[in-house]
Design a protein around this motif. Structure first.
Motif, short mmCIF file in Angstrom:
data_model
loop_
_atom_site.label_atom_id
_atom_site.label_comp_id
_atom_site.label_asym_id
_atom_site.label_seq_id
_atom_site.Cartn_x
_atom_site.Cartn_y
_atom_site.Cartn_z
N GLU A 141 0.82 -1.21 0.00
CA GLU A 141 0.00 0.00 0.00
C GLU A 141 0.85 1.26 0.00
OE1 GLU A 141 -2.49 -0.74 3.35
OE2 GLU A 141 -3.71 -2.24 2.27
N SER A 142 1.99 1.24 0.67
CA SER A 142 2.90 2.39 0.63
C SER A 142 3.43 2.61 -0.78
CB SER A 142 4.06 2.18 1.61
OG SER A 142 5.02 3.20 1.49
N HIS A 143 3.78 1.52 -1.43
CA HIS A 143 4.31 1.57 -2.80
C HIS A 143 3.26 2.14 -3.76
CE1 HIS A 143 7.48 0.38 -5.55
NE2 HIS A 143 6.61 -0.22 -6.33
N LEU A 144 2.04 1.60 -3.66
CA LEU A 144 0.98 2.05 -4.55
C LEU A 144 0.58 3.49 -4.27
CD1 LEU A 144 -1.34 -1.10 -4.69
CD2 LEU A 144 0.52 -0.44 -6.22
N GLY A 145 0.60 3.88 -2.99
CA GLY A 145 0.24 5.25 -2.65
C GLY A 145 1.16 6.26 -3.29
N LEU A 146 2.48 5.96 -3.32
CA LEU A 146 3.44 6.84 -3.97
C LEU A 146 3.12 7.01 -5.45
CD1 LEU A 146 6.09 8.44 -4.23
CD2 LEU A 146 7.28 6.23 -4.46
N LEU A 147 2.85 5.91 -6.13
CA LEU A 147 2.58 5.97 -7.56
C LEU A 147 1.31 6.77 -7.85
CD1 LEU A 147 3.45 2.31 -8.62
CD2 LEU A 147 4.94 4.31 -8.53
N GLU A 148 0.28 6.56 -7.04
CA GLU A 148 -0.98 7.27 -7.26
C GLU A 148 -0.82 8.77 -7.03
OE1 GLU A 148 -3.41 5.09 -4.57
OE2 GLU A 148 -3.93 3.53 -6.05
N ARG A 149 0.00 9.15 -6.05
CA ARG A 149 0.23 10.58 -5.81
C ARG A 149 0.93 11.25 -6.98
NH1 ARG A 149 1.27 8.52 -0.66
NH2 ARG A 149 3.54 8.58 -0.94
N LEU A 150 1.65 10.46 -7.77
CA LEU A 150 2.34 11.00 -8.94
C LEU A 150 1.49 10.92 -10.20
CD1 LEU A 150 5.90 9.55 -8.28
CD2 LEU A 150 5.18 11.92 -8.06
N GLY A 151 0.23 10.53 -10.05
CA GLY A 151 -0.69 10.51 -11.18
C GLY A 151 -0.68 9.23 -11.99
N LEU A 152 -0.03 8.19 -11.48
CA LEU A 152 -0.01 6.92 -12.18
C LEU A 152 -1.17 6.05 -11.72
CD1 LEU A 152 3.83 6.21 -12.00
CD2 LEU A 152 2.54 7.08 -13.95
N ILE A 153 -1.50 5.06 -12.54
CA ILE A 153 -2.62 4.16 -12.25
C ILE A 153 -2.07 2.74 -12.14
CG2 ILE A 153 -4.88 3.34 -13.03
CD1 ILE A 153 -5.00 5.84 -14.84
N PRO A 154 -1.83 2.25 -10.93
CA PRO A 154 -1.29 0.89 -10.77
C PRO A 154 -2.26 -0.16 -11.30
CG PRO A 154 -1.01 2.16 -8.76
CD PRO A 154 -1.94 2.95 -9.64
N GLN A 155 -1.77 -1.03 -12.17
CA GLN A 155 -2.57 -2.11 -12.73
C GLN A 155 -2.10 -3.48 -12.26
OE1 GLN A 155 -5.24 -1.85 -14.83
NE2 GLN A 155 -5.20 0.36 -14.72
N VAL A 156 -0.80 -3.60 -12.05
CA VAL A 156 -0.22 -4.90 -11.70
C VAL A 156 0.82 -4.69 -10.61
CG1 VAL A 156 1.14 -6.87 -12.52
CG2 VAL A 156 -0.52 -5.79 -14.05
N VAL A 157 0.77 -5.52 -9.57
CA VAL A 157 1.85 -5.58 -8.59
C VAL A 157 2.46 -6.97 -8.69
CG1 VAL A 157 2.52 -5.41 -6.17
CG2 VAL A 157 0.71 -3.94 -7.06
#
Length: 345
Positions: A141-157
């Motif tokens: 969740e920390s990893h995904l939160g960083l990406l989302e704050r930068l405007g990215l849309i996580p699709q796959v972990v």
């Protein structure tokens, strides 16, 4: 509808690698690439933001990975049950294999079967092989939160080792006959860890693990032996120059230790699958350390090979800096494997 694109983002301990792949009629094209040094974890958001601005990727959808001691990968034997019954069994069985509470982790699994293998549910002694993966929720969740704050849309972990294998299979798709029917050992040697994946492409013959002997250990060994600061040791690791013999002596033990850990994994894989590991393929910055090839050749009686994950791909030269790609291709295999999930995202 436009062609789908996916950004594969590999955030390592000292570097960030990003690869953008776009679907084409004949497969995939490399439509973006970027690389950046990461001097400290504290500046990760700023470095990543600058990388994204510089590269101008079209894709906002991203595939990323997690790794380290908060991620567990286990290959387990389990009594054969139906697909409908398996999820409930996994929730119950996961606690046996995880060093932390399954409730604190995301848990996933995959049944490993060879094509055409019989499925005999309930037969006495019938077992199936499962791949069980768990990652602590707080890390993901920390990893995904960083990406989302930068405007990215996580699709796959994903997990680094699986991305490594996917990159190798992508190369096999774009270079028919390159991998053949052989079991290959992929060693991606980074700064803080070595990711090992053993596989026969496009089959369920597989094994993976992380080994915590890598580039940092090589640097520290040089620093201790030659009594120089870590910065100087890092320089000597890359370009030994007139101190080549002393550097080679300093690296002998950590390289030997790494090879012995790899040997244990080879022994396990070969005993489980009754097939020999036939080739060793190297990637990652640590794989460029002078003298490593000779140690691997001596220990395994196999000549290691380096590989370019972009080999055979269509490259959109107007969007990809070929010089940077060429210089860092061997360090970008995990990012390439993540981007290859464009077909599944």
């Amino acid at each position: 509808m436009g062609a789908r694109s996916l950004l594969g983002l590999d955030i390592g301990s000292t570097t960030i690698k990003a690869v953008e792949l776009t679907e084409t009629r004949t497969g995939a094209a490399l439509t973006g690439y970027a690389y950046a040094d990461l001097p400290s974890p504290s500046v990760l958001p700023d470095v990543l933001r600058d990388l994204l601005a510089r590269a101008r990727f079209r894709a906002r959808s991203v595939a990323t990975s997690v790794s380290g001691r908060s991620v567990i990968v286990r290959y387990v034997l389990h009594p054969r049950v139906s697909d409908e019954e398996l999820p409930a069994r996994i929730r119950f069985e996961a606690a046996k294999y995880l060093p932390f509470d399954p409730g604190e982790a995301y848990v996933d699994y995959q049944r490993l079967e060879e094509p055409g293998a019989p499925v005999a549910v309930g037969a006495a002694g019938a077992e199936m092989r499962l791949l069980l993966v768990a990652a602590r929720k707080e890390v993901v969740e920390s990893h995904l939160g960083l990406l989302e704050r930068l405007g990215l849309i996580p699709q796959v972990v994903d997990v680094d080792a699986f991305a490594l294998g996917n990159a190798f299979e992508l190369r096999a798709l774009t270079n028919p006959g390159a991998a053949g029917d052989k079991a290959a050992a992929l060693l991606d040697i980074g700064a803080s860890k070595t990711t090992l994946a053993i596989l026969k492409p496009f089959s369920s013959y597989s094994f993976s693990r992380e080994i915590y002997i890598a580039g940092n250990e090589f640097t520290e060994a040089i620093s201790r032996r030659l009594e120089v600061p870590l910065e100087e040791a890092e320089r000597l690791k890359r370009v030994p120059a007139e101190r080549g013999d002393a550097v080679k002596e300093a690296l002998a033990q950590p390289m030997e230790d790494l090879c012995q850990e790899v040997r244990l994994s080879f022994d396990y894989f070969e005993s489980q699958h009754e097939r020999e590991v036939e080739g060793i393929w190297l990637s990652g910055g640590g794989a460029l350390t002078p003298g490593l090839d000779e140690v691997i050749q001596r220990v395994f009686a196999k000549t290691p090979r380096r590989w370019d994950p972009a080999e055979g791909l269509e490259i959109r030269k107007e969007r990809v800096g070929l010089g940077e790609l060429r210089d860092f291709a061997g360090q970008s295999v995990i990012a390439m494997g993540l981007a290859s999930r464009v077909w599944k995202a």
